[in-house]
Design a protein around this motif. Structure first.
Motif, PDB file in Angstrom:
ATOM      1  N   ALA A 118     -32.042-117.030 -46.238  1.00  0.00           N
ATOM      2  CA  ALA A 118     -32.458-118.131 -45.365  1.00  0.00           C
ATOM      3  C   ALA A 118     -31.395-119.217 -45.310  1.00  0.00           C
ATOM      4  O   ALA A 118     -31.072-119.749 -44.236  1.00  0.00           O
ATOM      5  CB  ALA A 118     -33.785-118.703 -45.858  1.00  0.00           C
ATOM      6  N   PHE A 119     -30.832-119.549 -46.459  1.00  0.00           N
ATOM      7  CA  PHE A 119     -29.761-120.561 -46.479  1.00  0.00           C
ATOM      8  C   PHE A 119     -28.571-120.103 -45.648  1.00  0.00           C
ATOM      9  O   PHE A 119     -28.022-120.867 -44.846  1.00  0.00           O
ATOM     10  CB  PHE A 119     -29.325-120.818 -47.920  1.00  0.00           C
ATOM     11  CG  PHE A 119     -28.185-121.788 -48.032  1.00  0.00           C
ATOM     12  CD1 PHE A 119     -28.430-123.143 -48.190  1.00  0.00           C
ATOM     13  CD2 PHE A 119     -26.859-121.355 -47.982  1.00  0.00           C
ATOM     14  CE1 PHE A 119     -27.380-124.049 -48.297  1.00  0.00           C
ATOM     15  CE2 PHE A 119     -25.811-122.252 -48.079  1.00  0.00           C
ATOM     16  CZ  PHE A 119     -26.072-123.599 -48.235  1.00  0.00           C
ATOM     17  N   GLY A 120     -28.150-118.851 -45.830  1.00  0.00           N
ATOM     18  CA  GLY A 120     -26.977-118.359 -45.120  1.00  0.00           C
ATOM     19  C   GLY A 120     -27.176-118.316 -43.622  1.00  0.00           C
ATOM     20  O   GLY A 120     -26.283-118.704 -42.854  1.00  0.00           O
ATOM     21  N   VAL A 121     -28.344-117.862 -43.173  1.00  0.00           N
ATOM     22  CA  VAL A 121     -28.591-117.762 -41.733  1.00  0.00           C
ATOM     23  C   VAL A 121     -28.661-119.144 -41.091  1.00  0.00           C
ATOM     24  O   VAL A 121     -28.033-119.411 -40.060  1.00  0.00           O
ATOM     25  CB  VAL A 121     -29.885-116.968 -41.470  1.00  0.00           C
ATOM     26  CG1 VAL A 121     -30.262-117.032 -39.992  1.00  0.00           C
ATOM     27  CG2 VAL A 121     -29.711-115.515 -41.900  1.00  0.00           C
ATOM     28  N   VAL A 122     -29.421-120.046 -41.701  1.00  0.00           N
ATOM     29  CA  VAL A 122     -29.562-121.397 -41.135  1.00  0.00           C
ATOM     30  C   VAL A 122     -28.227-122.138 -41.161  1.00  0.00           C
ATOM     31  O   VAL A 122     -27.818-122.757 -40.163  1.00  0.00           O
ATOM     32  CB  VAL A 122     -30.649-122.179 -41.883  1.00  0.00           C
ATOM     33  CG1 VAL A 122     -30.698-123.619 -41.401  1.00  0.00           C
ATOM     34  CG2 VAL A 122     -32.006-121.508 -41.687  1.00  0.00           C
ATOM     35  N   ALA A 123     -27.526-122.092 -42.286  1.00  0.00           N
ATOM     36  CA  ALA A 123     -26.236-122.778 -42.379  1.00  0.00           C
ATOM     37  C   ALA A 123     -25.225-122.190 -41.406  1.00  0.00           C
ATOM     38  O   ALA A 123     -24.474-122.923 -40.751  1.00  0.00           O
ATOM     39  CB  ALA A 123     -25.699-122.699 -43.806  1.00  0.00           C
ATOM     40  N   GLY A 124     -25.208-120.854 -41.270  1.00  0.00           N
ATOM     41  CA  GLY A 124     -24.291-120.230 -40.330  1.00  0.00           C
ATOM     42  C   GLY A 124     -24.592-120.599 -38.895  1.00  0.00           C
ATOM     43  O   GLY A 124     -23.676-120.862 -38.096  1.00  0.00           O
ATOM     44  N   LEU A 125     -25.878-120.642 -38.525  1.00  0.00           N
ATOM     45  CA  LEU A 125     -26.244-121.014 -37.157  1.00  0.00           C
ATOM     46  C   LEU A 125     -25.858-122.452 -36.845  1.00  0.00           C
ATOM     47  O   LEU A 125     -25.386-122.760 -35.745  1.00  0.00           O
ATOM     48  CB  LEU A 125     -27.747-120.808 -36.948  1.00  0.00           C
ATOM     49  CG  LEU A 125     -28.226-119.354 -36.840  1.00  0.00           C
ATOM     50  CD1 LEU A 125     -29.744-119.303 -36.763  1.00  0.00           C
ATOM     51  CD2 LEU A 125     -27.609-118.672 -35.626  1.00  0.00           C
ATOM     52  N   VAL A 126     -26.056-123.340 -37.797  1.00  0.00           N
ATOM     53  CA  VAL A 126     -25.711-124.741 -37.565  1.00  0.00           C
ATOM     54  C   VAL A 126     -24.197-124.910 -37.450  1.00  0.00           C
ATOM     55  O   VAL A 126     -23.700-125.652 -36.591  1.00  0.00           O
ATOM     56  CB  VAL A 126     -26.276-125.623 -38.696  1.00  0.00           C
ATOM     57  CG1 VAL A 126     -25.768-127.051 -38.569  1.00  0.00           C
ATOM     58  CG2 VAL A 126     -27.798-125.611 -38.653  1.00  0.00           C
ATOM     59  N   VAL A 127     -23.444-124.208 -38.281  1.00  0.00           N
ATOM     60  CA  VAL A 127     -21.990-124.361 -38.257  1.00  0.00           C
ATOM     61  C   VAL A 127     -21.405-123.820 -36.959  1.00  0.00           C
ATOM     62  O   VAL A 127     -20.555-124.462 -36.321  1.00  0.00           O
ATOM     63  CB  VAL A 127     -21.357-123.668 -39.482  1.00  0.00           C
ATOM     64  CG1 VAL A 127     -19.837-123.634 -39.350  1.00  0.00           C
ATOM     65  CG2 VAL A 127     -21.737-124.397 -40.757  1.00  0.00           C
ATOM     66  N   VAL A 128     -21.839-122.636 -36.521  1.00  0.00           N
ATOM     67  CA  VAL A 128     -21.226-122.029 -35.335  1.00  0.00           C
ATOM     68  C   VAL A 128     -21.597-122.784 -34.058  1.00  0.00           C
ATOM     69  O   VAL A 128     -20.939-122.603 -33.027  1.00  0.00           O
ATOM     70  CB  VAL A 128     -21.645-120.555 -35.196  1.00  0.00           C
ATOM     71  CG1 VAL A 128     -21.159-119.752 -36.380  1.00  0.00           C
ATOM     72  CG2 VAL A 128     -23.168-120.415 -35.046  1.00  0.00           C
ATOM     73  N   ARG A 129     -22.621-123.612 -34.096  1.00  0.00           N
ATOM     74  CA  ARG A 129     -22.979-124.404 -32.916  1.00  0.00           C
ATOM     75  C   ARG A 129     -22.133-125.666 -32.773  1.00  0.00           C
ATOM     76  O   ARG A 129     -22.210-126.339 -31.744  1.00  0.00           O
ATOM     77  CB  ARG A 129     -24.472-124.781 -32.960  1.00  0.00           C
ATOM     78  CG  ARG A 129     -25.401-123.594 -32.800  1.00  0.00           C
ATOM     79  CD  ARG A 129     -26.847-124.017 -32.920  1.00  0.00           C
ATOM     80  NE  ARG A 129     -27.753-122.890 -32.787  1.00  0.00           N
ATOM     81  CZ  ARG A 129     -28.254-122.442 -31.636  1.00  0.00           C
ATOM     82  NH1 ARG A 129     -27.935-123.076 -30.508  1.00  0.00           N
ATOM     83  NH2 ARG A 129     -29.058-121.404 -31.594  1.00  0.00           N
ATOM     84  N   GLN A 130     -21.337-125.983 -33.774  1.00  0.00           N
ATOM     85  CA  GLN A 130     -20.508-127.172 -33.715  1.00  0.00           C
ATOM     86  C   GLN A 130     -19.241-126.886 -32.907  1.00  0.00           C
ATOM     87  O   GLN A 130     -18.783-125.752 -32.808  1.00  0.00           O
ATOM     88  CB  GLN A 130     -20.134-127.642 -35.129  1.00  0.00           C
ATOM     89  CG  GLN A 130     -21.323-127.870 -36.041  1.00  0.00           C
ATOM     90  CD  GLN A 130     -22.279-128.915 -35.503  1.00  0.00           C
ATOM     91  OE1 GLN A 130     -21.865-129.974 -35.044  1.00  0.00           O
ATOM     92  NE2 GLN A 130     -23.571-128.622 -35.574  1.00  0.00           N
TER      93      GLN A 130
END
Length: 288
Positions: free
Chosen positions: A243-255
Motif C-alpha cells: 500500500a505504501f509503495g503504490v500510493v507513494a509511487g502514484l503521488v510521485v509520478v503525478r508531479q
C-alpha cells in the motif's frame, strides 16, 4: 671487410625475396638426447649411452648449421592489398537527446518535494492498514503503534498484551517520529529511482521495492526490534508495504518533472559562478 669468396656464398638478397634461417632438426635431437641421458639414470645405462650419442650428434649438427656461415633460405615475398574489415554489428543510434552530444540519463527527474509528498501519502496509507490490523486482530489501534515504538523505547519491551493495547503518550510520539522519518526517506528514494524506470513506475514502487524492503527487514528485524519480530503478522506487514509503495509511487509520478543539469560544474549548479548563463539582474534605476 668481406672476401670475394664469401660474397659468392652469400649473395645480396634478390628483389621480392627475404632471407630467413633454414629449418633444422638438430635442436630437437639435442633435447631428446638430454632427456634420454637423465631417463637412463632411472632405467638402464644403455639408455644413457644412447642419449649421450644423440647429444654429441645434436651439438655437432647444430654448430655446423651456424658456423662458419648460417644456413639460410630465400622466401618469396608476396604483396597483398590490406583490406580493413570489421565483423562488429552496426549500432543503431536512438534519438534520446539530439541536441546534446553525450547526455546524462535520465534527462528529467522529480523535485525533492515530490518525494516528500509521496512519502507522506504512503505513510498515511500504511498507517491506515496498520491500525486496521490492530482493530481487527487485537481490538485496539494502539497495538501496532506500541510495537513500532519498541524500536527505540526500551520500556515497551516489558509491555504485556494488555499494555500493548493501551495508549501511551511516549510510545505514540516515538512511533509517530519513526514512522514519519522512515516514510520521508523512502519517499525521497522513490523520487530518485522512479525516473530510472519510466515505463513501469508502479511496478517498481508497488511491487519490486516492497519485496526488497520486506526481505531486508525480515533478516534484521530481530536486531532492531525484538518485540515486533516476535509479534509481527507478516501478511499484514507485506500488505502495508504494498500500500505504501503504490500510493507513494502514484503521488510521485503525478508531479511535474524538472530537467537535470547536464555536465555543469558544481559552482554553476549552486549559482556561485555562472557568467553568461543566468540573466542579468536589473539595477535599482532600471539599467542592466
Amino acid at each position: 671487410m668481406v672476401s670475394p669468396a664469401m660474397r659468392v656464398e652469400t649473395p645480396e638478397a634478390m628483389p621480392g625475396t627475404v632471407k630467413l634461417p633454414a629449418p633444422t632438426a638438430w635442436p630437437i635431437v639435442l633435447a631428446f638426447g638430454v632427456t634420454l641421458l637423465f631417463a637412463g639414470l632411472l632405467t638402464s645405462a644403455s639408455v644413457s649411452i644412447l642419449g649421450t650419442i644423440l647429444i654429441v650428434a645434436g651439438c655437432v649438427g647444430w654448430v655446423r648449421d651456424v658456423l662458419p656461415h648460417e644456413k639460410e633460405e630465400r622466401i618469396e615475398v608476396r604483396e597483398e592489398a590490406a583490406v580493413v574489415t570489421t565483423g562488429r554489428r552496426e549500432v543503431e543510434r536512438l534519438p534520446v537527446a539530439p541536441d546534446l552530444p553525450r547526455p546524462m540519463l535520465p534527462l528529467e527527474t522529480y523535485p525533492v518535494n515530490a518525494g516528500i509528498r509521496g512519502g507522506l501519502a504512503g505513510s498515511v496509507a500504511m498507517a491506515v492498514l496498520a491500525c486496521l490490523y490492530g482493530f481487527l486482530k487485537q481490538q485496539s489501534i494502539w497495538y501496532p503503534i506500541n510495537l513500532l515504538a519498541a524500536t527505540g523505547y526500551a520500556q515497551s519491551l516489558q509491555f504485556g498484551t494488555a499494555s500493548l493495547d493501551a495508549f501511551h503518550l511516549g510510545s505514540f510520539c516515538l512511533a509517530l517520529f519513526i514512522h514519519l522519518i522512515t516514510s520521508l526517506l523512502v519517499g525521497l528514494l522513490y523520487g530518485a529511482m522512479l525516473p530510472m524506470f519510466p515505463r513501469r513506475p508502479i511496478l517498481l514502487g508497488g511491487v519490486v521495492a516492497p519485496i526488497l524492503w520486506t526481505g531486508l527487514l525480515h533478516s534484521i528485524l530481530g536486531l532492531i526490534n525484538p518485540l515486533l519480530d516476535a509479534r509481527i503478522d507478516w501478511g499484514w506487514f507485506i500488505a502495508s508495504q504494498f500500500a505504501f509503495g503504490v500510493v507513494a509511487g502514484l503521488v510521485v509520478v503525478r508531479q511535474e518533472r524538472i530537467r537535470t543539469r547536464q555536465f555543469e560544474p558544481f559552482l554553476m549548479r549552486v549559482g556561485i559562478e555562472a557568467p553568461g548563463v543566468n540573466p542579468e539582474k536589473p539595477a535599482k534605476d532600471g539599467s542592466q
